[in-house]
Design a protein around this motif. Structure first.
Motif, PDB file in Angstrom:
ATOM      1  N   ALA A 178      45.434  17.285 -27.551  1.00  0.00           N
ATOM      2  CA  ALA A 178      44.423  18.307 -27.302  1.00  0.00           C
ATOM      3  C   ALA A 178      44.878  19.635 -27.863  1.00  0.00           C
ATOM      4  O   ALA A 178      46.071  19.911 -27.935  1.00  0.00           O
ATOM      5  N   HIS A 179      43.933  20.448 -28.250  1.00  0.00           N
ATOM      6  CA  HIS A 179      44.235  21.832 -28.591  1.00  0.00           C
ATOM      7  C   HIS A 179      44.553  22.558 -27.284  1.00  0.00           C
ATOM      8  O   HIS A 179      44.011  22.199 -26.237  1.00  0.00           O
ATOM      9  N   VAL A 180      45.409  23.557 -27.364  1.00  0.00           N
ATOM     10  CA  VAL A 180      45.798  24.283 -26.151  1.00  0.00           C
ATOM     11  C   VAL A 180      44.559  24.792 -25.399  1.00  0.00           C
ATOM     12  O   VAL A 180      43.588  25.229 -26.023  1.00  0.00           O
ATOM     13  N   ASP A 181      44.586  24.638 -24.081  1.00  0.00           N
ATOM     14  CA  ASP A 181      43.510  25.088 -23.181  1.00  0.00           C
ATOM     15  C   ASP A 181      42.261  24.220 -23.185  1.00  0.00           C
ATOM     16  O   ASP A 181      41.294  24.545 -22.501  1.00  0.00           O
ATOM     17  N   HIS A 182      42.262  23.124 -23.908  1.00  0.00           N
ATOM     18  CA  HIS A 182      41.082  22.256 -23.858  1.00  0.00           C
ATOM     19  C   HIS A 182      41.053  21.391 -22.598  1.00  0.00           C
ATOM     20  O   HIS A 182      40.062  20.721 -22.336  1.00  0.00           O
ATOM     21  N   GLY A 183      42.149  21.431 -21.825  1.00  0.00           N
ATOM     22  CA  GLY A 183      42.083  20.838 -20.482  1.00  0.00           C
ATOM     23  C   GLY A 183      42.892  19.577 -20.259  1.00  0.00           C
ATOM     24  O   GLY A 183      42.626  18.841 -19.307  1.00  0.00           O
ATOM     25  N   LYS A 184      43.916  19.322 -21.067  1.00  0.00           N
ATOM     26  CA  LYS A 184      44.623  18.055 -20.848  1.00  0.00           C
ATOM     27  C   LYS A 184      45.402  18.048 -19.540  1.00  0.00           C
ATOM     28  O   LYS A 184      45.452  17.016 -18.887  1.00  0.00           O
ATOM     29  N   THR A 185      45.955  19.200 -19.154  1.00  0.00           N
ATOM     30  CA  THR A 185      46.695  19.220 -17.888  1.00  0.00           C
ATOM     31  C   THR A 185      45.750  18.961 -16.715  1.00  0.00           C
ATOM     32  O   THR A 185      46.053  18.164 -15.827  1.00  0.00           O
ATOM     33  N   THR A 186      44.614  19.630 -16.741  1.00  0.00           N
ATOM     34  CA  THR A 186      43.627  19.452 -15.670  1.00  0.00           C
ATOM     35  C   THR A 186      43.153  18.003 -15.628  1.00  0.00           C
ATOM     36  O   THR A 186      43.011  17.404 -14.556  1.00  0.00           O
ATOM     37  N   GLU A 213      53.967  20.001  -9.189  1.00  0.00           N
ATOM     38  CA  GLU A 213      54.308  20.464 -10.519  1.00  0.00           C
ATOM     39  C   GLU A 213      53.187  19.967 -11.405  1.00  0.00           C
ATOM     40  O   GLU A 213      52.833  18.800 -11.345  1.00  0.00           O
ATOM     41  N   ARG A 214      52.630  20.827 -12.211  1.00  0.00           N
ATOM     42  CA  ARG A 214      51.534  20.354 -13.049  1.00  0.00           C
ATOM     43  C   ARG A 214      52.077  19.351 -14.047  1.00  0.00           C
ATOM     44  O   ARG A 214      53.157  19.498 -14.585  1.00  0.00           O
ATOM     45  N   ALA A 215      51.294  18.352 -14.298  1.00  0.00           N
ATOM     46  CA  ALA A 215      51.788  17.187 -15.011  1.00  0.00           C
ATOM     47  C   ALA A 215      52.447  17.512 -16.340  1.00  0.00           C
ATOM     48  O   ALA A 215      53.502  17.001 -16.660  1.00  0.00           O
ATOM     49  N   ASN A 246      35.570  17.362 -22.955  1.00  0.00           N
ATOM     50  CA  ASN A 246      35.827  17.984 -21.646  1.00  0.00           C
ATOM     51  C   ASN A 246      35.064  19.314 -21.512  1.00  0.00           C
ATOM     52  O   ASN A 246      34.559  19.838 -22.495  1.00  0.00           O
ATOM     53  N   LYS A 247      35.010  19.827 -20.322  1.00  0.00           N
ATOM     54  CA  LYS A 247      34.331  21.092 -20.004  1.00  0.00           C
ATOM     55  C   LYS A 247      32.832  20.999 -20.269  1.00  0.00           C
ATOM     56  O   LYS A 247      32.205  21.962 -20.719  1.00  0.00           O
ATOM     57  N   ILE A 248      32.296  19.831 -19.996  1.00  0.00           N
ATOM     58  CA  ILE A 248      30.866  19.596 -20.167  1.00  0.00           C
ATOM     59  C   ILE A 248      30.047  20.520 -19.257  1.00  0.00           C
ATOM     60  O   ILE A 248      28.867  20.765 -19.493  1.00  0.00           O
ATOM     61  N   ASP A 249      30.712  21.060 -18.228  1.00  0.00           N
ATOM     62  CA  ASP A 249      30.031  21.983 -17.303  1.00  0.00           C
ATOM     63  C   ASP A 249      29.846  23.369 -17.899  1.00  0.00           C
ATOM     64  O   ASP A 249      29.118  24.197 -17.350  1.00  0.00           O
ATOM     65  N   ARG A 250      30.495  23.663 -19.021  1.00  0.00           N
ATOM     66  CA  ARG A 250      30.349  25.022 -19.587  1.00  0.00           C
ATOM     67  C   ARG A 250      28.906  25.248 -20.021  1.00  0.00           C
ATOM     68  O   ARG A 250      28.302  24.386 -20.670  1.00  0.00           O
ATOM     69  N   PRO A 251      28.371  26.409 -19.680  1.00  0.00           N
ATOM     70  CA  PRO A 251      26.952  26.664 -19.972  1.00  0.00           C
ATOM     71  C   PRO A 251      26.605  26.472 -21.446  1.00  0.00           C
ATOM     72  O   PRO A 251      25.534  25.990 -21.774  1.00  0.00           O
ATOM     73  N   TYR A 310      32.262  11.943 -21.497  1.00  0.00           N
ATOM     74  CA  TYR A 310      31.936  13.360 -21.295  1.00  0.00           C
ATOM     75  C   TYR A 310      32.421  13.718 -19.904  1.00  0.00           C
ATOM     76  O   TYR A 310      32.094  13.003 -18.947  1.00  0.00           O
ATOM     77  N   ALA A 311      33.224  14.780 -19.809  1.00  0.00           N
ATOM     78  CA  ALA A 311      33.860  15.039 -18.514  1.00  0.00           C
ATOM     79  C   ALA A 311      33.917  16.520 -18.185  1.00  0.00           C
ATOM     80  O   ALA A 311      33.844  17.382 -19.061  1.00  0.00           O
ATOM     81  N   SER A 312      34.033  16.781 -16.892  1.00  0.00           N
ATOM     82  CA  SER A 312      34.473  18.082 -16.436  1.00  0.00           C
ATOM     83  C   SER A 312      35.719  17.809 -15.609  1.00  0.00           C
ATOM     84  O   SER A 312      35.626  17.425 -14.434  1.00  0.00           O
TER      85      SER A 312
HETATM   86  P1  GDP Z   1      45.733  22.446 -21.487  1.00  0.00           P
HETATM   87  O1  GDP Z   1      46.351  23.642 -22.168  1.00  0.00           O
HETATM   88  O2  GDP Z   1      45.016  21.582 -22.468  1.00  0.00           O
HETATM   89  O3  GDP Z   1      46.686  21.668 -20.629  1.00  0.00           O
HETATM   90  O4  GDP Z   1      44.575  23.058 -20.565  1.00  0.00           O
HETATM   91  P2  GDP Z   1      44.495  23.250 -18.971  1.00  0.00           P
HETATM   92  O5  GDP Z   1      44.297  21.965 -18.289  1.00  0.00           O
HETATM   93  O6  GDP Z   1      45.638  24.100 -18.544  1.00  0.00           O
HETATM   94  O7  GDP Z   1      43.133  24.042 -18.873  1.00  0.00           O
HETATM   95  C1  GDP Z   1      42.934  25.295 -19.507  1.00  0.00           C
HETATM   96  C2  GDP Z   1      41.881  26.082 -18.765  1.00  0.00           C
HETATM   97  O8  GDP Z   1      40.628  25.426 -18.845  1.00  0.00           O
HETATM   98  C3  GDP Z   1      42.190  26.262 -17.281  1.00  0.00           C
HETATM   99  O9  GDP Z   1      41.778  27.534 -16.886  1.00  0.00           O
HETATM  100  C4  GDP Z   1      41.322  25.202 -16.639  1.00  0.00           C
HETATM  101  O10 GDP Z   1      40.947  25.497 -15.312  1.00  0.00           O
HETATM  102  C5  GDP Z   1      40.120  25.169 -17.537  1.00  0.00           C
HETATM  103  N1  GDP Z   1      39.448  23.856 -17.526  1.00  0.00           N
HETATM  104  C6  GDP Z   1      40.017  22.631 -17.606  1.00  0.00           C
HETATM  105  N2  GDP Z   1      39.084  21.677 -17.548  1.00  0.00           N
HETATM  106  C7  GDP Z   1      37.886  22.306 -17.427  1.00  0.00           C
HETATM  107  C8  GDP Z   1      36.542  21.852 -17.315  1.00  0.00           C
HETATM  108  O11 GDP Z   1      36.245  20.661 -17.287  1.00  0.00           O
HETATM  109  N3  GDP Z   1      35.586  22.815 -17.222  1.00  0.00           N
HETATM  110  C9  GDP Z   1      35.865  24.138 -17.236  1.00  0.00           C
HETATM  111  N4  GDP Z   1      34.841  24.983 -17.151  1.00  0.00           N
HETATM  112  N5  GDP Z   1      37.124  24.594 -17.338  1.00  0.00           N
HETATM  113  C10 GDP Z   1      38.123  23.708 -17.417  1.00  0.00           C
END
Ligand code: GDP
Length: 314
Positions: free
Chosen positions: A14-22, A42-44, A130-135, A166-168
């Motif tokens: 994943a690109h940074v912040d695209h949500g892989k940790t979440t 501890e976050r994964a 991911n982040k399908i919930d984003r407006p 497709y996920a949030s």
């Molecule tokens: P990583 O850098 O890929 O590991 O990304 P993170 O899991 O740390 O997520 C980066 C940011 O995106 C955090 O602020 C998360 O809360 C947010 N985020 C992750 N998943 C989602 C999602 O499904 N929807 C929204 N709106 N935000 C998300």
């Protein structure tokens, strides 16, 4: 040869912040790998600075989840081009990749870099939008972008025939359909897409052992730990085996401690067989690229080619 249907080994891209940790946190929670009252302390995927300072960081965190009797090993991949060698080593341990893409941002440079290496290794992607919930989410366009990117990277027909979820991750919801109102409060589509589309390891337990060290980990009690894949055969705790060093020399060692992965923890195990990702402790000078094999099969080992580890820091 047997198919290890209860194992899947994947790398997450994943690109940074695209949500892989979440996403991984959510998979851990929903697989029941954590009990309801436990917290993902501890976050994964967060790496450990002390390990980094020692220059022997694994540069990747291993996570494993159990879903309906299948162990899914998930390896993180560093996205930065400085870690090309690490990425290649990680991709040699897995049988598929989980590509996480932001439903608004779409494909980004870091996605491209690691994905290119995955295509070269002939790995098939499972795509999570991911982040399908984003407006402003534009899930279908993003899938088209993934297709274009894969074509550009030389993907074959098999690799282009990828499943999409497709996920949030934030809300713990997913669906195989792009519509926001089809989201259900479960990660089952992610689990089943991995299990149905990532090949199970095909391996032979009766062959001589071949364990390849692909990453190092460090623990203050256990010292240096070699992480890798059992490519062939079986290994048991207490086995007397040989280690082939990078310079071609070898010596005899005894396997004193072995670990499998579950959740974010390592679990001590007695035995592991071909297809499994494990960690071996007790070999003080263990290095990336080394092979562990039976003492009487030294000359029959063709090590899986593994590049010099690089120790650049971001
Ligand atoms: P990583 O850098 O890929 O590991 O990304 P993170 O899991 O740390 O997520 C980066 C940011 O995106 C955090 O602020 C998360 O809360 C947010 N985020 C992750 N998943 C989602 C999602 O499904 N929807 C929204 N709106 N935000 C998300």
């Amino acid at each position: 040869m047997s198919v290890k249907n209860n194992i899947r080994n994947i790398a997450i891209i994943a690109h940074v912040d695209h949500g892989k940790t979440t996403l991984v946190d959510e998979l851990l929670k929903q697989s029941g790998t954590f009990k309801a009252h436990e917290q993902v302390a501890e976050r994964a995927m967060d790496s450990n600075d002390i390990e980094k300072e020692r220059g022997i960081t694994i540069l990747a965190k291993n996570t494993a989840v159990d879903y309906e009797g299948t162990r899914i090993n998930i390896l993180d991949t560093p996205g930065h081009a400085d870690f090309g060698g690490e990425v290649e080593r990680i991709l040699k341990m897995v049988d598929g990749v989980l590509l996480v893409v932001d439903a608004f941002e779409g494909c980004m440079p870091q996605t491209r870099f690691v994905l290119k290496k995955a295509m070269e290794q002939k790995l098939r992607p499972v795509v999570v939008v991911n982040k399908i919930d984003r407006p402003a989410a534009r899930p279908q366009e993003v899938v088209d972008e993934v297709v274009d990117l894969l074509i550009d990277l030389g993907a074959d027909e098999d690799q282009l025939d990828f499943p999409v979820v497709y996920a949030s991750a934030l809300n713990g919801t997913s669906s195989n359909e792009p519509d926001l109102d089809k989201q259900a409060p479960t990660m089952i589509p992610v689990f089943t897409s991995i299990i149905d589309h990532v090949p199970a390891p095909v391996a032979n337990d009766d062959e001589p052992l071949q364990f390849q060290v692909t990453m190092l980990d460090y623990n203050e009690y256990l010292g240096r730990i070699g992480v890798g894949r059992v490519f062939r055969g079986k290994v048991r705790r207490g086995d007397s085996v040989a280690i082939i060093k990078r310079d071609g020399s070898h010596r005899n060692i005894r396997i004193s401690k072995m670990f499998g992965f579950l959740g974010l923890k390592r679990l001590e195990i007695e035995e592991a067989s071909a297809g499994e990702l494990i960690a071996i402790a007790g070999v003080d000078d263990i290095m990336v690229g080394e092979t562990i094999c039976p003492q009487d099969h030294l000359d029959q080992m063709t090590p899986v080619r593994i590049d010099e580890p690089t120790l650049q820091m971001t």
